[in-house]
Design a protein around this motif. Structure first.
Motif, PDB file in Angstrom:
ATOM      1  N   PHE A  40     -59.463   3.076  37.374  1.00 58.73           N
ATOM      2  CA  PHE A  40     -59.530   2.415  38.760  1.00 58.73           C
ATOM      3  C   PHE A  40     -59.776   0.677  38.838  1.00 58.73           C
ATOM      4  O   PHE A  40     -60.605   0.338  38.218  1.00 58.73           O
ATOM      5  N   LEU A  41     -59.355   0.080  39.900  1.00 57.64           N
ATOM      6  CA  LEU A  41     -59.736  -1.217  40.169  1.00 57.64           C
ATOM      7  C   LEU A  41     -60.331  -1.409  41.450  1.00 57.64           C
ATOM      8  O   LEU A  41     -60.406  -0.685  42.592  1.00 57.64           O
ATOM      9  N   GLU A  42     -61.199  -2.337  41.577  1.00 55.03           N
ATOM     10  CA  GLU A  42     -61.998  -2.735  42.665  1.00 55.03           C
ATOM     11  C   GLU A  42     -61.012  -3.303  43.620  1.00 55.03           C
ATOM     12  O   GLU A  42     -59.903  -3.675  43.253  1.00 55.03           O
ATOM     13  N   PRO A  43     -61.361  -3.116  45.119  1.00 56.31           N
ATOM     14  CA  PRO A  43     -60.510  -3.782  46.150  1.00 56.31           C
ATOM     15  C   PRO A  43     -60.234  -5.452  45.868  1.00 56.31           C
ATOM     16  O   PRO A  43     -61.125  -5.925  45.242  1.00 56.31           O
ATOM     17  N   ASP A  44     -58.895  -5.694  46.171  1.00 50.83           N
ATOM     18  CA  ASP A  44     -58.417  -7.188  45.842  1.00 50.83           C
ATOM     19  C   ASP A  44     -58.024  -7.700  47.224  1.00 50.83           C
ATOM     20  O   ASP A  44     -57.039  -7.621  47.723  1.00 50.83           O
ATOM     21  N   PRO A  45     -58.978  -8.086  48.017  1.00 47.27           N
ATOM     22  CA  PRO A  45     -58.678  -8.788  49.485  1.00 47.27           C
ATOM     23  C   PRO A  45     -57.802  -9.778  49.464  1.00 47.27           C
ATOM     24  O   PRO A  45     -56.985  -9.957  50.359  1.00 47.27           O
ATOM     25  N   THR A  46     -57.672 -10.473  48.147  1.00 45.34           N
ATOM     26  CA  THR A  46     -56.768 -11.656  48.146  1.00 45.34           C
ATOM     27  C   THR A  46     -55.243 -11.227  48.078  1.00 45.34           C
ATOM     28  O   THR A  46     -54.340 -11.947  48.513  1.00 45.34           O
ATOM     29  N   GLY A  47     -55.143 -10.074  47.625  1.00 46.19           N
ATOM     30  CA  GLY A  47     -53.623  -9.426  47.392  1.00 46.19           C
ATOM     31  C   GLY A  47     -53.019 -10.130  46.312  1.00 46.19           C
ATOM     32  O   GLY A  47     -51.839  -9.928  45.818  1.00 46.19           O
ATOM     33  N   TYR A  48     -53.943 -10.904  45.369  1.00 46.24           N
ATOM     34  CA  TYR A  48     -53.102 -11.399  44.310  1.00 46.24           C
ATOM     35  C   TYR A  48     -52.697 -10.354  43.142  1.00 46.24           C
ATOM     36  O   TYR A  48     -51.805 -10.861  42.176  1.00 46.24           O
ATOM     37  N   ILE A  49     -53.479  -9.116  43.023  1.00 49.15           N
ATOM     38  CA  ILE A  49     -52.807  -8.133  42.117  1.00 49.15           C
ATOM     39  C   ILE A  49     -51.518  -7.843  42.076  1.00 49.15           C
ATOM     40  O   ILE A  49     -50.952  -7.753  41.004  1.00 49.15           O
ATOM     41  N   ALA A  50     -51.016  -8.050  43.247  1.00 51.92           N
ATOM     42  CA  ALA A  50     -49.330  -7.783  43.343  1.00 51.92           C
ATOM     43  C   ALA A  50     -48.482  -8.944  42.443  1.00 51.92           C
ATOM     44  O   ALA A  50     -47.408  -8.674  42.565  1.00 51.92           O
ATOM     45  N   TYR A  51     -49.181 -10.099  42.372  1.00 51.99           N
ATOM     46  CA  TYR A  51     -48.540 -11.209  41.841  1.00 51.99           C
ATOM     47  C   TYR A  51     -48.969 -11.378  40.122  1.00 51.99           C
ATOM     48  O   TYR A  51     -48.718 -12.287  39.433  1.00 51.99           O
ATOM     49  N   GLY A  52     -49.850 -10.242  39.833  1.00 46.77           N
ATOM     50  CA  GLY A  52     -50.128 -10.336  38.327  1.00 46.77           C
ATOM     51  C   GLY A  52     -51.600 -11.016  37.848  1.00 46.77           C
ATOM     52  O   GLY A  52     -51.809 -11.150  36.660  1.00 46.77           O
ATOM     53  N   TYR A  53     -52.452 -11.352  39.073  1.00 52.28           N
ATOM     54  CA  TYR A  53     -53.749 -11.551  38.593  1.00 52.28           C
ATOM     55  C   TYR A  53     -54.805 -11.575  39.497  1.00 52.28           C
ATOM     56  O   TYR A  53     -54.333 -11.180  40.770  1.00 52.28           O
ATOM     57  N   GLY A  54     -55.952 -11.431  39.276  1.00 52.99           N
ATOM     58  CA  GLY A  54     -56.973 -11.346  40.351  1.00 52.99           C
ATOM     59  C   GLY A  54     -57.609  -9.787  40.514  1.00 52.99           C
ATOM     60  O   GLY A  54     -58.537  -9.412  41.079  1.00 52.99           O
ATOM     61  N   GLY A  55     -57.178  -8.824  39.691  1.00 54.81           N
ATOM     62  CA  GLY A  55     -57.510  -7.326  39.499  1.00 54.81           C
ATOM     63  C   GLY A  55     -58.772  -7.249  38.693  1.00 54.81           C
ATOM     64  O   GLY A  55     -58.860  -7.922  37.552  1.00 54.81           O
ATOM     65  N   THR A  56     -59.798  -6.706  39.145  1.00 56.64           N
ATOM     66  CA  THR A  56     -61.051  -6.503  38.314  1.00 56.64           C
ATOM     67  C   THR A  56     -61.199  -4.858  38.399  1.00 56.64           C
ATOM     68  O   THR A  56     -61.227  -4.088  39.196  1.00 56.64           O
ATOM     69  N   GLN A  57     -61.221  -4.461  37.086  1.00 55.54           N
ATOM     70  CA  GLN A  57     -61.448  -3.195  36.533  1.00 55.54           C
ATOM     71  C   GLN A  57     -62.730  -2.581  37.378  1.00 55.54           C
ATOM     72  O   GLN A  57     -63.658  -3.254  37.082  1.00 55.54           O
TER      73      GLN A  57
END
Length: 537
Positions: free
Chosen positions: A317-334
């Protein structure tokens, strides 16, 4: 990196399409209704390519699995149509909900029937027994899925064409789920005969299917034997599916063990579409997540992991990503701990993207789609042994093998997501971790209630990027139909609004009077179980 190259290709295709559209000549306009990608006739082997890919991408990895993942609480829907499915606001009961999936599964049924007819009647195709067998297996597969989700549904009159290629039946009749399953099993038996103990070869004048089969065609020397193993795996799956309707459960359970013994020996043999390259070919769950971002980590699923000290949480699982950058391929944190996930409550989430953690596997760009997996076959073996009684040691060994293979499959998806899309992450779900987990956590629970723990572990293993949530949904309904409440779901709306089936597609609700009458206002999905789960249709 691959993820940016992929986006670039998607944009390039969009711009190219626009440029071509603006430069149409009069000659092009004259041919506007001619689709070169859908000719009136094509060799059967080319239809097998489309049939295999569409079965995997759409029937297995598409809307059936997406909605099932919400209903079975592998995921929580937090945006758009999956939020409405989560809170049971119209979505489960409207004819438009599953219309795309309806169209796709019936297109596959049609194409499979076309291939079979060609191989039986076309002089240039006669003798292409491997091609015909593949079509029969995929016809059985799509027919079973249609029957599983819709119950009584059109089948026998679908995909039957006139000589000019038009449908023979514009308003095909509804067949019973029972009769569809009779044909499903017959098609698998026919395919087994055609494959001749795995030694069959295509001998028609049009040529062998060979590499046009994107599932097993990379090794033509084992192609027939692998499809034979798949046919037996599906016979095991469907015999277990129909167990509540069995006239002799002991015989059928023993038959399941026989089918398992003739099926996959390891995960390398399982039936899967593994063509995704994290570039131009993309896993369907990733594609949906990239375009919609509508799923969040399920609270009830994570609770089950926590109850068993299961190492799949938090690392899947990933932590929440308030920036929404995960949808663009960066910013996700396991996630590194359970609290960091911030799971979405089942049935009562906020309709808000990027507020909750999410499944890391949602971003596995090249994870394969599994039509039927090795770990599923081992779970079927474990269940059959549990139900037969007196063979619990064998059942425990089968369960251990199933869990180990399931861990490996999930680990591959986590690593894939980390390598192709998410900023960072890793996985430690190897065989040694699975063995420790089995010894410390699973074995005591198995000893206390073997069948219950087997089915819970199967449910947990079907969480992932491989399209197996539909099978978890089928298992849940089958168990409930037998009064076996092993898997506890937490959505409070399930008390009177658990979808017992999927509603028919809008295309035929509007065009076919029999389907329209059966659909009614759509509320039947909450009250009428399918035949094999204890209902009448």
């Amino acid at each position: 990196m691959k993820k940016y190259k992929s986006i670039g290709k998607l944009l390039a295709v969009s711009f190219l399409t626009a440029a071509i559209a603006s430069a149409c000549t009069e000659d092009a306009m004259d041919k506007i209704n001619e689709n070169p990608n859908n000719p009136l006739d094509a060799p059967a082997k080319f239809l097998i390519t489309d049939l295999g890919v569409s079965t995997a991408f759409s029937t297995v990895g598409g809307d059936f699995s997406l909605y099932s993942s919400v209903y079975i609480e592998h995921e929580t829907g937090i945006s758009n149509q999956l939020y409405r499915a989560e809170v049971r606001s119209g979505e489960p009961t409207t004819a438009t909900t599953y219309n795309n999936a309806w169209i796709n599964v019936y297109s596959n049924i049609k194409n499979a029937k076309i291939v079979i007819k060609k191989c039986e009647e076309d002089p240039s195709e006669k003798g292409n027994v491997v091609t015909e067998a593949i079509a029969k297996i995929l016809l059985a597969y799509n027919g079973a899925v249609a029957a599983d989700v819709f119950g009584n549904t059109p089948y026998s009159q679908t995909g039957i064409l006139n000589p000019d290629g038009t449908p023979m039946y514009m308003q095909p009749k509804i067949d019973t789920q029972e009769s569809i399953y009779q044909e499903v099993m017959q098609n698998l038996d026919d395919a087994i005969t055609l494959l001749n103990n795995g030694t069959a070869k295509d001998a028609g004048l049009s040529g062998a299917v060979g590499s046009k089969d994107l599932i097993y065609g990379s090794n033509t020397s084992t192609q027939a034997s692998m499809w034979l193993k798949t046919a037996y795996a599906l016979k095991a799956r469907y015999t277990m599916r129909l167990l509540n309707k069995s006239a002799n459960k002991t015989t059928d359970l023993q038959n399941i063990l026989t089918y398992v013994s003739k099926s996959f020996a390891n995960a390398s043999e399982e039936c899967k579409l593994a063509v995704y390259d994290a570039d131009s070919q993309l896993n369907p769950l990733w594609s949906f997540s990239y375009s919609r971002n509508s799923l969040a980590a399920s609270a009830s699923l994570i609770e089950k992991f926590v109850e068993r000290n299961d190492p799949r949480a938090p690392q899947a699982f990933l932590e929440p990503d308030p920036t929404g950058y995960i949808a663009y391929g960066y910013g996700g944190t396991q996630a590194t701990d359970i609290a960091g996930i911030k799971a979405a409550p089942n049935g009562t989430p906020q309709e808000l993207q990027n507020n909750y953690g999410m499944s890391m596997i949602s971003w596995a760009m090249s994870a394969p789609t599994l039509l039927i997996s090795y770990h599923e076959v081992k779970f079927l073996e474990a269940e059959a042994l549990c139900r037969l009684g007196g063979r619990l040691s064998e059942a425990k060994n089968a369960l251990k093998a199933a869990i180990t293979a399931g861990f490996e499959n999930l680990e591959n998806s986590i690593i894939d997501a980390a390598d192709t899309w998410v900023y960072d992450g890793d996985s430690g779900l190897g065989a040694d971790v699975a063995e420790t987990y089995f010894t410390d956590e699973v074995e005591p629970l198995f000893d206390a209630n073997p069948l219950q723990e087997t089915m819970i572990q199967k449910y947990l293993a079907f969480f992932g990027a491989s399209g197996e949530s539909l099978e978890a949904y089928n298992d849940y309904r089958r168990l409930k139909g037998a009064g076996e409440n092993f898997i506890v779901l937490k959505n409070p709306l399930n008390n009177n609004k658990f979808p017992l089936r999927f509603g028919y597609g809008a295309d035929d609700v509007l065009a076919n009077p029999e389907v329209k009458a059966a659909f009614g206002d759509g509320q039947y999905v909450y009250s009428e179980a399918v035949w094999w789960a204890g209902g009448n249709k």
